[in-house]
Design a protein around this motif. Structure first.
Motif, PDB file in Angstrom:
ATOM      1  N   GLN A   1       0.696  -1.205  -0.098  1.00 23.73           N
ATOM      2  CA  GLN A   1       0.154  -0.158   0.031  1.00 23.73           C
ATOM      3  C   GLN A   1       0.954   1.124  -0.178  1.00 23.73           C
ATOM      4  OE1 GLN A   1      -0.893   2.640   2.495  1.00 23.73           O
ATOM      5  NE2 GLN A   1      -2.402   3.611   1.288  1.00 23.73           N
ATOM      6  N   ARG A   2       2.089   1.146   0.821  1.00 23.76           N
ATOM      7  CA  ARG A   2       2.916   2.423   0.767  1.00 23.76           C
ATOM      8  C   ARG A   2       3.672   2.458  -0.437  1.00 23.76           C
ATOM      9  NH1 ARG A   2       4.102   0.108   6.068  1.00 23.76           N
ATOM     10  NH2 ARG A   2       2.927   0.931   7.769  1.00 23.76           N
ATOM     11  N   HIS A   3       3.766   1.409  -1.334  1.00 18.85           N
ATOM     12  CA  HIS A   3       4.486   1.615  -2.515  1.00 18.85           C
ATOM     13  C   HIS A   3       3.882   1.196  -3.644  1.00 18.85           C
ATOM     14  CE1 HIS A   3       8.522   2.439  -0.436  1.00 18.85           C
ATOM     15  NE2 HIS A   3       8.182   1.884   0.492  1.00 18.85           N
ATOM     16  N   PRO A   4       3.127   2.026  -4.383  1.00 18.31           N
ATOM     17  CA  PRO A   4       2.151   1.664  -5.393  1.00 18.31           C
ATOM     18  C   PRO A   4       3.098   1.215  -6.746  1.00 18.31           C
ATOM     19  CG  PRO A   4       1.684   3.604  -4.464  1.00 18.31           C
ATOM     20  CD  PRO A   4       2.834   3.405  -3.763  1.00 18.31           C
TER      21      PRO A   4
ATOM     22  N   PRO B   1       9.206  -6.768  10.916  1.00 20.16           N
ATOM     23  CA  PRO B   1       7.842  -6.395  10.582  1.00 20.16           C
ATOM     24  C   PRO B   1       7.537  -4.817  10.352  1.00 20.16           C
ATOM     25  CG  PRO B   1       7.586  -8.013  12.271  1.00 20.16           C
ATOM     26  CD  PRO B   1       9.241  -7.494  12.342  1.00 20.16           C
ATOM     27  N   ALA B   2       6.691  -4.382   9.388  1.00 17.55           N
ATOM     28  CA  ALA B   2       6.409  -3.091   8.941  1.00 17.55           C
ATOM     29  C   ALA B   2       5.587  -2.549  10.281  1.00 17.55           C
ATOM     30  CB  ALA B   2       5.852  -3.203   7.863  1.00 17.55           C
ATOM     31  N   THR B   3       5.789  -1.238  10.399  1.00 16.57           N
ATOM     32  CA  THR B   3       5.233  -0.398  11.281  1.00 16.57           C
ATOM     33  C   THR B   3       4.692   0.667  10.751  1.00 16.57           C
ATOM     34  OG1 THR B   3       6.965   0.367  12.470  1.00 16.57           O
ATOM     35  CG2 THR B   3       6.359  -1.520  13.588  1.00 16.57           C
ATOM     36  N   GLY B   4       3.793   1.360  11.459  1.00 13.77           N
ATOM     37  CA  GLY B   4       3.373   2.897  11.288  1.00 13.77           C
ATOM     38  C   GLY B   4       2.060   2.841  10.253  1.00 13.77           C
ATOM     39  N   PRO B   5       1.695   4.244  10.107  1.00 16.25           N
ATOM     40  CA  PRO B   5       0.035   4.270   9.428  1.00 16.25           C
ATOM     41  C   PRO B   5       0.476   4.116   7.735  1.00 16.25           C
ATOM     42  CG  PRO B   5       1.121   6.375   9.912  1.00 16.25           C
ATOM     43  CD  PRO B   5       2.026   5.512  10.404  1.00 16.25           C
ATOM     44  N   LEU B   6      -0.901   3.691   7.285  1.00 12.49           N
ATOM     45  CA  LEU B   6      -0.891   3.519   5.955  1.00 12.49           C
ATOM     46  C   LEU B   6      -0.951   4.766   5.107  1.00 12.49           C
ATOM     47  CD1 LEU B   6      -3.484   0.746   5.526  1.00 12.49           C
ATOM     48  CD2 LEU B   6      -0.942   0.401   5.836  1.00 12.49           C
ATOM     49  N   GLU B   7      -0.742   5.221   3.877  1.00 15.16           N
ATOM     50  CA  GLU B   7      -0.642   6.288   3.333  1.00 15.16           C
ATOM     51  C   GLU B   7      -2.124   6.635   2.777  1.00 15.16           C
ATOM     52  OE1 GLU B   7       1.651   8.429   2.808  1.00 15.16           O
ATOM     53  OE2 GLU B   7       3.623   7.173   3.383  1.00 15.16           O
ATOM     54  N   ARG B   8      -2.150   7.840   2.744  1.00 21.82           N
ATOM     55  CA  ARG B   8      -3.508   8.483   2.141  1.00 21.82           C
ATOM     56  C   ARG B   8      -3.033   9.071   0.709  1.00 21.82           C
ATOM     57  NH1 ARG B   8      -4.508   6.303   7.071  1.00 21.82           N
ATOM     58  NH2 ARG B   8      -6.661   6.886   7.852  1.00 21.82           N
ATOM     59  N   TRP B   9      -3.157   8.469  -0.259  1.00 21.88           N
ATOM     60  CA  TRP B   9      -2.595   8.903  -1.683  1.00 21.88           C
ATOM     61  C   TRP B   9      -3.671   9.744  -2.204  1.00 21.88           C
ATOM     62  CZ3 TRP B   9       2.402   8.422  -1.775  1.00 21.88           C
ATOM     63  CH2 TRP B   9       2.955   7.176  -1.436  1.00 21.88           C
ATOM     64  N   GLY B  10      -4.877   9.548  -2.247  1.00 25.33           N
ATOM     65  CA  GLY B  10      -5.690  10.237  -2.991  1.00 25.33           C
ATOM     66  C   GLY B  10      -5.473  10.378  -4.150  1.00 25.33           C
TER      67      GLY B  10
END
Length: 446
Positions: free
Chosen positions: A134-137, A264-273
């Motif tokens: 999700q963070r890397h389209p 493991p990955a941490t942190g919020p997801l991106e709001r790409w819009g």
């Protein structure tokens, strides 16, 4: 020729006994035998390869492999067998564009048994992969086929529904909470909870759980035993034209699994819009993003070379052409590359046999890259309309995306807009109020 029909059996040993009887009959009769009927019952000791006709392609589902050497041998053998039978994993459009067949190169991750699946032993691994995609389209678009977007065969969960990112963050937090509670109480994590947490978010716009980029139909669904195999299917990969490219795809996924197994990955997801489709469907955005993916692997001690992905960039974003125009301040270079355009499924249309929903493939996109231009003096236009230039980070270099109508189907979005052919891209000197020239393209109907 003797035809033998095998009845359904519940035990693998019974099926083996039937095959043994058929083998003895062949030796006695001495004639060719065609075996038909039911296959063997499901058993983790069995692996299988299936060949299925699919619209436009022949689908080959290969058996699982447990080592890199097995995967290399299987992939190279499959490509060689296809070539020997005059089949291929590539095609050329009428305008000469080199592209994929449209068939998928779906990668399936799991274990020999559900209990051995790393995705069930470590639910955070699935969550990490899902978050990283999700963070890397670029992971969704660089290796995909031409039909992408919210109505495609493998849409991202954040395409089409803006609220899905917020809901996915809640689901991810629930998975982490349930795993932590099980560890604190010394209990075994209940694997079906992953399915319950993510099932209704990993779907397409119609709710189809199979048509999703991350398909968990066979992870651990309570509905049936065939859905409890501990498998994750990554459906966003198209069949590449060369076996080494297919192996690089698999190697990238293996590298990401190893990276998130240790950290493991941490942190919020991106709001790409709107940036999801406006930036990452252009070569500049996709390459910049995949560079960050490779740099992250290298930072975690995985020696994955960025140059290994160059063939995918050239295959996914082929160069249309490069030209130079002379200006009073020096030469300006214009480069045109194909970009990605989402094709949407249209509304229902009445046909002779019922109703159909067509896909609008009449819109295309290209990227204009300009080098040596002075934004205070020059404009880059397409069909006389200025295109908004974005700096690439290299001094004097800018890029922009241009959507255009390549052909005119009888039913499409905005049917009153005509075909943009010939397509004129020009550099305009605003001080002298004159066009300095540029390339002209003539889109060809597929």
């Amino acid at each position: 020729m003797l035809h033998v029909f095998l009845p359904p059996t519940e035990r693998l040993q019974d099926y083996a006994d039937l095959l043994h009887v058929v083998e003895q009959a062949v030796q006695i009769v001495g004639t060719p035998v065609v075996v038909e009927g039911y296959g063997p019952p499901p058993d983790p000791r069995l692996t299988q390869l299936s060949v299925t006709p699919d619209p436009g392609v022949i689908e080959v589902n290969v058996q699982p492999t447990s080592s890199w050497s097995e995967l290399v041998s299987l992939t190279e053998t499959l490509y060689d067998a296809a070539r020997r039978t005059r089949l291929g994993t590539e095609k050329f459009d009428l305008d000469g564009l080199h592209t994929g067949t449209g068939g998928g190169n779906h990668l399936t991750l799991g274990g020999r048994t559900p209990a051995a699946s790393p995705l069930l032993r470590r639910p955070d691994l699935l969550v990490s992969l899902l978050s990283h995609w999700q963070r890397h389209p670029s992971l969704s678009y660089l290796f995909s086929g031409r039909f992408i977007g919210p109505t495609s065969q493998a849409p991202r969960f954040d395409e089409g529904r803006p609220e899905s990112v917020y809901e996915m963050e809640i689901a991810i937090a629930e998975v982490h909470r349930l795993v932590a509670e099980a560890e604190e109480q010394g209990e075994t994590f209940r694997p079906w909870l992953v399915d319950r947490a993510l099932r209704h978010l990993l779907t397409d716009l119609t709710g189809n759980t199979h048509r999703a980029e991350f398909c968990i139909d066979k992870l651990y669904s309570p509905d049936s035993s065939r859905g409890r195999l501990g498998l994750l299917e990554l459906r966003g990969f198209e069949m590449p034209p060369h076996p080494q490219m297919a192996l690089v795809q698999a190697l990238l996924v293996r590298a990401l699994v190893a990276r998130f197994w240790d950290d493991p990955a941490t942190g919020p997801l991106e709001r790409w819009g709107t940036a999801l489709h406006e930036d990452f469907l252009l070569p500049q955005g996709a390459v910049r993003d995949v560079d960050a993916v490779v740099a992250d692997l290298q930072d975690h001690g995985i020696d994955f070379e960025r140059s290994w992905l160059d063939p995918f960039v050239e295959f996914r974003f082929p160069r249309i052409g490069v030209t130079q125009v002379s200006t009073p301040t020096g030469p300006v270079e214009l480069e045109l590359r194909s970009a990605i355009e989402p094709w949407h499924v249209l509304g229902e249309e009445a046909t002779g046999s019922g109703t159909s929903r067509y896909v609008d493939s009449s819109i295309e996109r290209l990227q204009v890259t300009v080098r040596g231009v002075s934004p205070s003096r020059h404009l880059v236009t397409c069909q006389g309309v200025p295109v908004p230039l974005t700096p690439t980070g290299v001094p004097g270099e800018y890029y922009a995306g241009v959507r255009y109508r390549a052909w005119q189907p009888w039913s499409a979005l905005h049917p009153s807009i005509p075909v943009h052919s010939p397509l004129h891209v020009e550099v305009v000197d605003t001080a002298a109020e004159v066009s300095l020239g540029g390339p002209t393209g003539r889109p060809a109907a597929p």
